[in-house]
Scaffold this motif. Structure first.
Motif, PDB file in Angstrom:
ATOM      1  N   LEU A   1       0.810  -1.215   0.000  1.00 60.82           N
ATOM      2  CA  LEU A   1       0.000   0.000   0.000  1.00 60.82           C
ATOM      3  C   LEU A   1       0.850   1.275   0.000  1.00 60.82           C
ATOM      4  O   LEU A   1       0.365   2.338  -0.382  1.00 60.82           O
ATOM      5  CB  LEU A   1      -0.928   0.019   1.219  1.00 60.82           C
ATOM      6  N   TYR A   2       2.089   1.144   0.448  1.00 59.21           N
ATOM      7  CA  TYR A   2       2.978   2.312   0.518  1.00 59.21           C
ATOM      8  C   TYR A   2       4.404   1.831   0.341  1.00 59.21           C
ATOM      9  O   TYR A   2       4.833   0.885   1.011  1.00 59.21           O
ATOM     10  CB  TYR A   2       2.796   3.024   1.862  1.00 59.21           C
ATOM     11  N   SER A   3       5.139   2.464  -0.546  1.00 61.14           N
ATOM     12  CA  SER A   3       6.483   1.984  -0.892  1.00 61.14           C
ATOM     13  C   SER A   3       7.591   2.672  -0.114  1.00 61.14           C
ATOM     14  O   SER A   3       8.761   2.352  -0.294  1.00 61.14           O
ATOM     15  CB  SER A   3       6.733   2.184  -2.390  1.00 61.14           C
ATOM     16  N   GLY A   4       7.240   3.618   0.754  1.00 65.17           N
ATOM     17  CA  GLY A   4       8.247   4.353   1.513  1.00 65.17           C
ATOM     18  C   GLY A   4       8.535   3.723   2.859  1.00 65.17           C
ATOM     19  O   GLY A   4       8.125   2.603   3.164  1.00 65.17           O
ATOM     20  N   PRO A   5       9.257   4.451   3.723  1.00 66.97           N
ATOM     21  CA  PRO A   5       9.619   3.943   5.048  1.00 66.97           C
ATOM     22  C   PRO A   5       8.392   3.668   5.921  1.00 66.97           C
ATOM     23  O   PRO A   5       7.447   4.450   5.949  1.00 66.97           O
ATOM     24  CB  PRO A   5      10.470   5.074   5.638  1.00 66.97           C
ATOM     25  N   LEU A   6       8.447   2.549   6.657  1.00 60.36           N
ATOM     26  CA  LEU A   6       7.352   2.131   7.533  1.00 60.36           C
ATOM     27  C   LEU A   6       7.858   2.001   8.965  1.00 60.36           C
ATOM     28  O   LEU A   6       8.874   1.343   9.220  1.00 60.36           O
ATOM     29  CB  LEU A   6       6.772   0.796   7.075  1.00 60.36           C
ATOM     30  N   VAL A   7       7.136   2.612   9.884  1.00 60.49           N
ATOM     31  CA  VAL A   7       7.441   2.542  11.311  1.00 60.49           C
ATOM     32  C   VAL A   7       6.344   1.741  11.996  1.00 60.49           C
ATOM     33  O   VAL A   7       5.149   1.951  11.727  1.00 60.49           O
ATOM     34  CB  VAL A   7       7.543   3.948  11.932  1.00 60.49           C
ATOM     35  N   ILE A   8       6.728   0.829  12.888  1.00 59.83           N
ATOM     36  CA  ILE A   8       5.765   0.008  13.618  1.00 59.83           C
ATOM     37  C   ILE A   8       5.392   0.727  14.908  1.00 59.83           C
ATOM     38  O   ILE A   8       6.228   0.915  15.795  1.00 59.83           O
ATOM     39  CB  ILE A   8       6.352  -1.385  13.934  1.00 59.83           C
ATOM     40  N   GLY A   9       4.128   1.136  15.013  1.00 55.38           N
ATOM     41  CA  GLY A   9       3.658   1.863  16.189  1.00 55.38           C
ATOM     42  C   GLY A   9       3.243   0.914  17.291  1.00 55.38           C
ATOM     43  O   GLY A   9       2.357   0.075  17.110  1.00 55.38           O
ATOM     44  N   LEU A  10       3.885   1.035  18.468  1.00 56.28           N
ATOM     45  CA  LEU A  10       3.652   0.128  19.589  1.00 56.28           C
ATOM     46  C   LEU A  10       3.229   0.883  20.844  1.00 56.28           C
ATOM     47  O   LEU A  10       3.488   2.078  20.991  1.00 56.28           O
ATOM     48  CB  LEU A  10       4.927  -0.668  19.889  1.00 56.28           C
ATOM     49  N   ALA A  11       2.593   0.145  21.752  1.00 53.98           N
ATOM     50  CA  ALA A  11       2.220   0.702  23.050  1.00 53.98           C
ATOM     51  C   ALA A  11       3.395   0.592  24.016  1.00 53.98           C
ATOM     52  O   ALA A  11       4.219  -0.325  23.923  1.00 53.98           O
ATOM     53  CB  ALA A  11       1.018  -0.052  23.611  1.00 53.98           C
ATOM     54  N   GLY A  12       3.479   1.542  24.955  1.00 53.43           N
ATOM     55  CA  GLY A  12       4.588   1.560  25.905  1.00 53.43           C
ATOM     56  C   GLY A  12       4.401   0.641  27.087  1.00 53.43           C
ATOM     57  O   GLY A  12       5.338   0.413  27.855  1.00 53.43           O
ATOM     58  N   ASP A  13       3.189   0.103  27.251  1.00 55.49           N
ATOM     59  CA  ASP A  13       2.907  -0.757  28.390  1.00 55.49           C
ATOM     60  C   ASP A  13       1.539  -1.397  28.172  1.00 55.49           C
ATOM     61  O   ASP A  13       0.748  -0.928  27.347  1.00 55.49           O
ATOM     62  CB  ASP A  13       2.917   0.068  29.686  1.00 55.49           C
ATOM     63  N   TRP A  14       1.254  -2.484  28.924  1.00 53.49           N
ATOM     64  CA  TRP A  14      -0.078  -3.076  28.860  1.00 53.49           C
ATOM     65  C   TRP A  14      -1.141  -2.014  29.133  1.00 53.49           C
ATOM     66  O   TRP A  14      -2.219  -2.027  28.538  1.00 53.49           O
ATOM     67  CB  TRP A  14      -0.205  -4.188  29.896  1.00 53.49           C
ATOM     68  N   THR A  15      -0.845  -1.105  30.048  1.00 56.94           N
ATOM     69  CA  THR A  15      -1.847  -0.120  30.470  1.00 56.94           C
ATOM     70  C   THR A  15      -1.973   1.051  29.513  1.00 56.94           C
ATOM     71  O   THR A  15      -2.853   1.893  29.679  1.00 56.94           O
ATOM     72  CB  THR A  15      -1.497   0.408  31.865  1.00 56.94           C
ATOM     73  N   SER A  16      -1.090   1.118  28.511  1.00 54.61           N
ATOM     74  CA  SER A  16      -1.171   2.205  27.525  1.00 54.61           C
ATOM     75  C   SER A  16      -2.039   1.833  26.338  1.00 54.61           C
ATOM     76  O   SER A  16      -2.476   2.705  25.591  1.00 54.61           O
ATOM     77  CB  SER A  16       0.230   2.565  27.008  1.00 54.61           C
TER      78      SER A  16
END
Length: 463
Positions: free
Chosen positions: A342-357
């Motif tokens: 869907l996108y050919s550029g750079p991809l960053v994986i967005g994650l949560a900082g903790d179970w509670t986040s």
């Protein structure tokens, strides 16, 4: 040779000369012989020294070659050591929402945990000075649009004694109308922005946020807000600069999590991105879609924008949110490979900082994190991880878990993310290494609903 006697006659001299000829001849031969010997000796000596020098030169060359070889070997070793500690990806941090205090309890669910104010988020520079982050996203400018050319930045509570943050509102009339304490508080953030930038950390402004925030797009907003934000936050000119005169952010990311009218919103968002990049080519422009692709095969909020070739050319990278979206997150249905189409550029994986986040799930513990990294680390589009947010992934926050629920240790999740990106590992055993495949359990993935709004009323994080 003796001289002639001074009183000798010519005849006598001739006689004397005649009598000396054989002897002279012998002398000439002797001298010639000596000269020949000298020449031979000289030639021999010359040959000896030439051979000696050549031998020495060869030996020296050999020694130099050995030295070069040793030096090269040492250099390779040094380079290998450097390579082993070289960053393999960037770490992006979200700052400003104090996620540590969002009230989520890992056993009891939402709105069931009270966090001490002593654990609240620290000033921005506190996190930049950890040396863990490459980019910091200020979250969020969460109210804008409607043709008003106004906006509000909302930062959550802080653990500081001096003015810092709060709600900053621009009324659209090119004047500063906020209380002095707010102006001072944002100027203090501006000081920290410069500290971060001096440390090599880029600072971005994040627009939008959750879908309950009152942002919108009407006709004309794309161009007007691109111009406004360029002048007030980037390298443009404005008499009003929320973070203080001389503070220039490194870019703007668009985290739009709703789309009330695609026929209007999509073209306006495209216009916004294209004109923002045109006004400030050196600034970073990013978009934050959810990982969930629905039935249309694209993010329901910004998928059409990303698919637009003109807009895509203005986007520097995507941060794909892989939390609060169980159906497309590991281990239920990690869809990174689909996003590559869907996108050919750079991809960053967005994650949560903790179970509670992550209100509706998606936090990756050490083993799951290592698994996800192993799945994508060699992909040329993989650019790094983002963590929401830094207040819950660094001390004084705690690392809540089922096993250590009653006495959790301090959180060092951002350090773990940094270690993984640097090739040092997460401290957990990767399921990829064990030969396990990600699950595709849709019914389990849907236990919390597709969005955090639904999860807020229907989901708990209990086992």
């Amino acid at each position: 040779m003796s001289e002639p006697h001074p009183s000798a006659t010519t005849a006598e001299l001739e006689k004397l000369d005649s009598s000396n000829q054989p002897r002279n001849r012998r002398r000439v031969i002797a001298v010639a012989s000596i000269a020949a010997v000298i020449v031979i000796v000289a030639v021999a000596l010359l040959a000896y020294f030439l051979t000696r020098n050549k031998s020495d030169s060869t030996q020296q060359t050999s020694t130099n070659t050995t030295s070069v070889s040793v030096q090269t070997s040492a250099s390779v070793s040094a380079n290998a050591t450097t390579s082993s500690t070289t960053k393999h990806g960037k770490l992006f941090g979200y700052y400003g929402q104090n996620a540590i205090a969002n009230g989520v309890d890992i056993m009891e669910g939402t709105n069931s945990r009270n966090t001490s104010t002593s654990d609240y988020q620290r000033p921005l520079a506190y996190y930049c000075e950890t040396g863990l982050y490459d980019v910091m996203n200020l979250a969020f400018l969460n109210l804008f649009g409607g043709g008003k050319n106004t906006f509000t930045i909302t930062f959550a509570s802080f653990n500081v004694t001096t003015p810092y943050g709060g709600d900053y509102t621009y009324n659209g009339d090119d004047t500063e109308s906020n209380d002095d304490s707010v102006v001072e508080g944002y100027a203090n953030i501006g000081i920290d922005i410069k500290k971060c930038q001096a440390l090599g950390v880029k600072v971005m402004l994040s627009l939008g946020g959750d879908k309950v925030s009152a942002y919108t797009f009407v006709a004309g907003d794309g161009l007007s807000y691109a111009t406004l934000f360029y002048n007030m936050f980037l390298d443009g000119n404005s008499t009003v600069r929320p973070f203080g005169t001389g503070v220039i952010l490194d870019g703007i990311e668009m985290d739009v999590e709703k789309n009330d009218d695609p026929t209007v919103w999509n073209p306006e968002m495209i216009t916004f991105l294209v004109n923002l990049k045109k006004l400030s080519p050196k600034s970073q422009v990013a978009v934050v879609p959810q990982c969930y692709l629905g039935t249309t095969g694209e993010d329901q909020n910004v998928g059409t924008v990303i698919a637009n070739a003109t807009a895509a050319a203005s986007i520097d990278y995507l941060i794909i949110q892989y939390y609060n979206n169980p159906i497309c997150s590991y281990p239920f249905g990690f869809n990174y490979q689909t996003w590559k189409t869907l996108y050919s550029g750079p991809l960053v994986i967005g994650l949560a900082g903790d179970w509670t986040s992550a209100i509706s799930g998606g936090f990756l513990d050490a083993s799951a994190l290592q698994t996800v990294y192993d799945l994508i680390k060699d992909d040329d589009q993989f650019t790094g991880f983002s963590v929401y947010d830094v207040s819950s992934s660094n001390p004084p926050a705690y690392a809540w878990s089922y096993l250590e629920y009653s006495n959790p240790p301090l959180s060092h999740y951002s350090q773990t993310l940094r270690n993984v990106l640097d090739g040092k590992g997460s401290g957990g055993v990767s399921e990829v290494a064990l030969g396990y495949a990600p699950l595709q359990n849709i019914s389990t993935a849907m236990r919390c609903g597709g969005t955090w709004v639904e999860a807020n009323s229907t989901c708990t994080n209990a086992v």
